[in-house]
Design a protein around this motif. Sequence first.
Motif, short mmCIF file in Angstrom:
data_model
loop_
_atom_site.label_atom_id
_atom_site.label_comp_id
_atom_site.label_asym_id
_atom_site.label_seq_id
_atom_site.Cartn_x
_atom_site.Cartn_y
_atom_site.Cartn_z
N ASP A 40 0.88 -1.37 0.07
CA ASP A 40 0.05 0.04 0.05
C ASP A 40 0.74 1.23 0.14
O ASP A 40 2.06 1.10 -0.12
CB ASP A 40 -0.95 -0.18 1.19
N ARG A 41 0.20 2.21 0.22
CA ARG A 41 1.03 3.69 0.08
C ARG A 41 2.01 3.97 1.16
O ARG A 41 3.10 4.54 0.97
CB ARG A 41 0.04 4.97 -0.12
N ASP A 42 2.07 3.15 2.34
CA ASP A 42 3.29 3.25 3.33
C ASP A 42 4.59 2.50 2.81
O ASP A 42 5.35 2.78 3.28
CB ASP A 42 2.73 2.16 4.46
N THR A 43 4.48 1.87 1.46
CA THR A 43 5.65 1.39 1.26
C THR A 43 6.76 2.44 0.69
O THR A 43 7.96 2.20 0.65
CB THR A 43 5.27 0.48 -0.16
N TRP A 44 6.39 3.64 0.55
CA TRP A 44 7.31 4.65 0.55
C TRP A 44 7.83 5.49 1.48
O TRP A 44 8.51 6.68 1.59
CB TRP A 44 6.59 5.84 -0.50
N SER A 45 7.59 4.66 2.76
CA SER A 45 8.01 5.59 4.14
C SER A 45 9.54 5.76 4.24
O SER A 45 9.67 6.84 5.07
CB SER A 45 7.57 4.63 5.16
N ARG A 46 10.36 5.19 3.72
CA ARG A 46 11.77 5.56 3.69
C ARG A 46 12.03 6.42 2.65
O ARG A 46 13.01 7.21 2.74
CB ARG A 46 12.52 4.39 3.47
N LEU A 47 11.33 6.38 1.48
CA LEU A 47 11.76 7.61 0.42
C LEU A 47 11.21 8.84 0.60
O LEU A 47 11.78 9.95 0.30
CB LEU A 47 11.33 7.09 -0.87
N ALA A 48 9.81 8.85 1.05
CA ALA A 48 9.22 9.99 1.10
C ALA A 48 9.85 11.30 1.70
O ALA A 48 9.84 12.27 1.23
CB ALA A 48 7.79 9.96 1.78
N PRO A 49 10.37 10.92 2.99
CA PRO A 49 10.99 12.06 3.52
C PRO A 49 12.02 12.74 2.86
O PRO A 49 12.63 13.79 2.97
CB PRO A 49 11.63 11.32 4.87
N ARG A 50 12.77 11.99 1.80
CA ARG A 50 13.92 12.37 1.25
C ARG A 50 13.45 13.36 0.04
O ARG A 50 14.33 13.88 -0.92
CB ARG A 50 14.69 11.25 0.65
N LEU A 51 12.22 13.46 -0.37
CA LEU A 51 11.49 14.13 -1.38
C LEU A 51 10.56 15.22 -1.00
O LEU A 51 10.65 16.27 -1.91
CB LEU A 51 10.80 13.13 -2.34
N GLU A 52 10.12 15.09 -0.05
CA GLU A 52 8.94 16.00 0.47
C GLU A 52 9.37 17.31 0.60
O GLU A 52 8.71 18.25 0.66
CB GLU A 52 8.06 15.42 1.61
N GLY A 53 10.52 17.67 1.01
CA GLY A 53 11.22 18.99 1.04
C GLY A 53 10.98 19.93 -0.28
O GLY A 53 11.10 20.98 -0.13
N ARG A 54 11.14 19.10 -1.24
CA ARG A 54 11.27 19.84 -2.88
C ARG A 54 9.92 19.67 -3.52
O ARG A 54 9.74 20.49 -4.29
CB ARG A 54 12.39 19.34 -3.41
N TYR A 55 9.13 18.62 -3.08
CA TYR A 55 8.01 18.35 -4.25
C TYR A 55 6.75 17.77 -3.34
O TYR A 55 6.91 17.38 -2.11
CB TYR A 55 8.26 17.11 -5.08
N ARG A 56 5.72 18.06 -3.89
CA ARG A 56 4.48 17.74 -3.41
C ARG A 56 4.43 16.31 -3.91
O ARG A 56 4.51 15.92 -4.87
CB ARG A 56 3.29 18.47 -4.05
#
Length: 287
Positions: A60-76
């Motif tokens: 499910d969408r939680d699969t991105w839990s390690r990746l998201a913090p590395r991107l959310e500072g620049r992108y929605r």
Amino acid sequence: MTANRPSLRRRAVLGASLCLPLLLGPLVPSTARPGQPTLAAAERGNGKPTLVLIHGLGQDRDTWSRLAPRLEGRYRLLLVDLPGHGQSVAIPAVSVDAVAEALDRTLKERKVKQAVLVGQSYGGLVALHEASKHPERAAGVISIDIATYVEIDSERVASLEEIIEQRYPLFVRGVFEKMTRDSSQVDSVIAKANLVPRDVLAGYFRDAWRVNLRPTIRRLKSPVLVVATEYTWPEAESWTSARKRLGYETAGPAVGRRILGSGHMIQLDQPDSLAAAISEFVERLRK
């Protein structure tokens, strides 16, 4: 082509992305009409463009839990659950086309245009299909560790069907236990896959075995980045060869990026490398 490459393609197609048991954001209620559901989704971060993150089978969408913090500072970030996964309702019949249409309804409802569609495994197929059918939605596509078609003979399909029908728990474990190189996460991966209803997950696998997006994406003009492990794209093979073998002969540019030392779930095993690949691709689109 070496004798073992069809098995490598099967391994890539059978893969599903790993998720950790962390909620990435609040569920935004859907306003879709009955019978025309949108996807459960969460938003994080801000900035442009929007990155739509689409997970693979059994997660499910939680699969991105390690990746998201590395991107959310620049992108929605818009993280979605596939139909029948997470908090998304199931659809009557699974196909890449039907799942992509559910995604399109979600993007339309949220007024998302010119996004970068990031799909891992089966999610990559959905991203490619959506960008081909609705080019206004996609400034680019990032497809993670998946071929656009699979070569699998009827005997092999019959064998897999038998395992699904008679030894389903063994089938799930056999598929998902090798999707990450992080042994501490294997049980979590399998447990997450087992949360998806059996008929739903089996339907996705059956669709994956017969999918062939090559005719569809030949018209795709959006730039495509194919991020792959050495299982899908062996080190000795050139991108020119791999592009053809994996079916990425698109109307627009399709480039490859190999990430070594990772299992199929790159977003878990190599989140820094994947975040760097995504960011570099997005920044090239801006130029």
